[in-house]
Design a protein around this motif. Structure first.
Motif, PDB file in Angstrom:
ATOM      1  N   ASP A  37      23.096   3.343 -25.069  1.00  0.00           N
ATOM      2  CA  ASP A  37      22.857   4.680 -25.605  1.00  0.00           C
ATOM      3  C   ASP A  37      23.660   5.718 -24.823  1.00  0.00           C
ATOM      4  N   ASP A  38      24.619   6.346 -25.482  1.00  0.00           N
ATOM      5  CA  ASP A  38      25.413   7.432 -24.871  1.00  0.00           C
ATOM      6  C   ASP A  38      26.418   6.942 -23.821  1.00  0.00           C
ATOM      7  N   SER A  80      22.525   9.835 -31.983  1.00  0.00           N
ATOM      8  CA  SER A  80      22.024   8.484 -31.832  1.00  0.00           C
ATOM      9  C   SER A  80      21.347   7.872 -33.069  1.00  0.00           C
ATOM     10  N   HIS A 202      21.457   7.143 -21.228  1.00  0.00           N
ATOM     11  CA  HIS A 202      20.964   8.342 -21.923  1.00  0.00           C
ATOM     12  C   HIS A 202      20.335   9.323 -20.934  1.00  0.00           C
ATOM     13  N   ASP A 358      26.301   4.181 -29.231  1.00  0.00           N
ATOM     14  CA  ASP A 358      25.956   4.738 -30.538  1.00  0.00           C
ATOM     15  C   ASP A 358      26.790   5.971 -30.872  1.00  0.00           C
ATOM     16  N   GLN A 359      27.517   6.454 -29.920  1.00  0.00           N
ATOM     17  CA  GLN A 359      28.515   7.497 -30.135  1.00  0.00           C
ATOM     18  C   GLN A 359      29.292   7.667 -28.834  1.00  0.00           C
ATOM     19  N   LYS A 371      26.825  15.191 -26.927  1.00  0.00           N
ATOM     20  CA  LYS A 371      27.818  14.673 -27.903  1.00  0.00           C
ATOM     21  C   LYS A 371      27.905  15.618 -29.090  1.00  0.00           C
TER      22      LYS A 371
END
Ligand code: SGN
Ligand code: CA
Length: 561
Positions: A37-38, A80, A202, A358-359, A371
């Protein structure tokens, strides 16, 4: 019904041929999709940034060495839950309903997991779920509560009767452990599709205790755009609330817990302090003591230095990077552990391994964390894939790929087919580094999560090989007025919004934003510092990009805002 099953059904009458069909089925690869995540591509050494040289990721790099590194992998909405909803459905946000962070998902859309089950795969998801519907199409799931907790997190799943049960340990290690447990106990007669979703790194970046202070001796270089003054940009870059200087929080983010009484504004007393506590109060006394042994002196030293101005921003950046990269180290360990497991169990022969986020994420570029914007660091996501004997080791892929491509690729690998609504492409066409002439030459992006925490205005846009056109629009568009989760007091976003407003943190009714555009020439200005929209000489390219943008909106039936 997919092609394989039709064939297998017909062949079932003939035992010899049935055996042949079974062996064909056995040859279909397992798929393991690992997502953190992130996790910014700038923090993966296969991507070569200066930061990643100081904090390398040798295990994630093993995937790059064994397979392909995508240099232009993009998301369609840099947030996300929308991004993971896209992975699950192969659909853009407006097609699957998950445009914003919380409510939205249309559960009637088929998930790739369901479609893979129909292809005969055993499916599992472990770790972060955070999609507002129950996992669908998973034979096994073991997921966090919402965003998940760093220490001693709660999990619920097919094995806990749907109830949350607290486990002891660090979030990344526990997900790694459960992934291996699933692999140990799986139905070995079927290929598997396993999604391993790590919480780290995250916000608020809480490292494993053993890595506290790991990078204390390292000074990370400031990104060249750290002091960006947004002078050529439209208002959204000025009105965002995700800057290190102004919005990164000393208590929640940077763990200067000593400030809990001195920061008198309601936001810091309320939300920031609450988030900090929610994290550390889950710790055992021993964990908490180890945590304090590191963060108390770090906070003390910071307070004694009485930093202001640029020195304060730079301190925040270093502290942020140290915690973020210490979290990344745990992920890298876990990825190494999973790769070792695959090898030790002979699964490295026929498993497609995917590593991604996720990004994208800002590591201080333009002074930001988080983001959302369509600028490169958040639009681009890391993407690495390996499959022995099928992807050439050490390949670099420069084709424009997007997260809408994952579901079609997985389905194709499984011998199935993407649904008619999916517009993504099969990555097998490009993963050996050659791009066929028919491959896409542009991507469409659309961000919707406004009004919300970081106050990034809604925008959509197109990116081609060389240019990027971004269209920021409205007060959040008509949907902001009518969207039920912006107006329904029971919706989480409604509550957050009104709470932020009550603390004067946010004014979500900026009446001044007129629809506006930005245009970047990525070849001459890779850092996107010079918005050239409206400048003499850009008429033709602007016109072409505007046509392209309108074509996407029309073809994809994007609602007019
Ligand atoms: C939380 C974070 C935000 C973050 C969103 C979305 N705030 O709300 O900084 O942008 O999640 O993140 S926090 O104070 O609660 O940490 S996402 O990865 O789920 O999209
Ligand atoms: Ca994320």
């Amino acid at each position: 019904m997919n092609r394989f099953y039709l064939t297998a059904g017909m062949l079932s009458l003939l035992p010899g041929l049935q055996a042949a069909a079974q062996s064909q089925q056995a040859q279909r690869p397992n798929i393991i999709y690992i997502m953190s995540d992130d996790h910014a591509y700038q923090a993966i050494s296969a991507y070569g940034s200066e930061v990643s040289k100081l904090a390398p990721t040798p295990n994630i790099d093993r995937i790059a060495k064994a397979g392909v590194t995508f240099d232009r992998a993009f998301v369609e909405n840099s947030l996300s839950t929308p991004s993971r909803a896209c992975t699950l459905t192969g659909l853009y946000s407006h097609q699957n309903g998950q445009e914003q962070l919380n409510e939205g998902m249309d559960p009637t859309k088929p998930f790739v997991s369901e479609l893979l089950q129909k292809c005969g795969y055993q499916t599992a998801v472990i770790g972060k779920w955070h999609v507002p519907c129950d996992p669908k199409g998973f034979d096994y799931y073991h997921i966090y509560n919402g965003q998940g907790e760093y220490y001693n997190p709660n999990f619920r799943g097919s094995d806990t009767g749907g109830k949350y049960v607290q486990e002891h340990g660090y979030c990344v290690d526990l997900v790694d452990k459960h992934a291996k447990e699933f692999l140990d106990n799986r139905d070995k007669s079927k290929p598997f599709f396993l999604m391993v979703h790590f919480k780290a790194p995250h916000r608020n970046q809480m490292p494993n205790l053993k890595y506290l202070g790991l990078f204390d001796d390292v000074k990370f270089p400031l990104p060249t755009t750290f002091w960006d003054d947004y002078s050529t940009r439209q208002s959204p870059a000025h009105t965002q609330k995700m800057s290190i200087t102004n919005h990164m929080e000393l208590i929640q983010d940077l763990k200067v817990v000593q400030m809990k009484d001195s920061l008198k504004d309601a936001y810091n007393q309320g939300f920031s302090w609450f988030c900090y506590r929610a994290g550390v109060e889950r710790m055992t006394p021993d964990q908490r003591a180890a945590w304090n042994r590191y963060y108390m002196p770090r906070g003390e030293e910071f307070l004694n230095a009485h930093l202001t101005g640029r020195a304060l921003s730079e301190w925040k950046y270093q502290a942020y990077m140290r915690d973020y990269l210490a979290c990344v180290r745990s992920i890298d360990d876990a990825v190494g552990d999973i790769l070792d497991y695959l090898k030790a169990n002979g699964l490295d022969e026929n498993t497609v391994v995917i590593y991604t986020s996720d990004q994208g994420f800002y590591l201080g570029e333009h002074n930001w964390f988080d983001k959302r914007f369509m600028y490169e660091q958040s639009l681009r996501t890391p993407l690495l894939m390996a499959w022995k004997g099928h992807i050439n080791p050490g390949t670099r892929c420069n084709a424009m790929v997007q997260n809408i491509d994952y579901a079609p690729t997985f389905l194709s690998l499984a011998g199935g087919k993407k649904t008619d609504e999916m517009s993504g492409l099969d990555l097998q066409q490009v993963w050996n580094g050659q791009t066929p002439k028919t491959w896409r030459t542009s991507i469409y992006y659309h961000y919707y999560d406004y009004p919300a925490f970081h106050q990034v205005r809604r925008h959509d846009g197109v990116r081609t090989d060389r240019y990027k056109l971004i269209s920021f629009y409205g007060k959040g568009g008509t949907r902001a007025e009518t969207n039920w989760y912006q107006t329904d007091p029971k919706a989480q976003e409604y509550r957050i919004l009104h709470w932020l407003r009550s603390m004067n943190y946010t004014d979500d009714n900026d009446p001044d934003l007129k629809d506006c555009y930005e245009l970047y020439d990525l070849q001459n200005d890779p850092d996107e510092l010079h918005n050239i929209y409206g400048q003499p000489g850009t008429e033709k390219i602007t016109n072409d990009l505007m046509k392209l943008l309108n074509k996407y909106r029309k073809d994809l039936k994007v609602q007019e805002y």
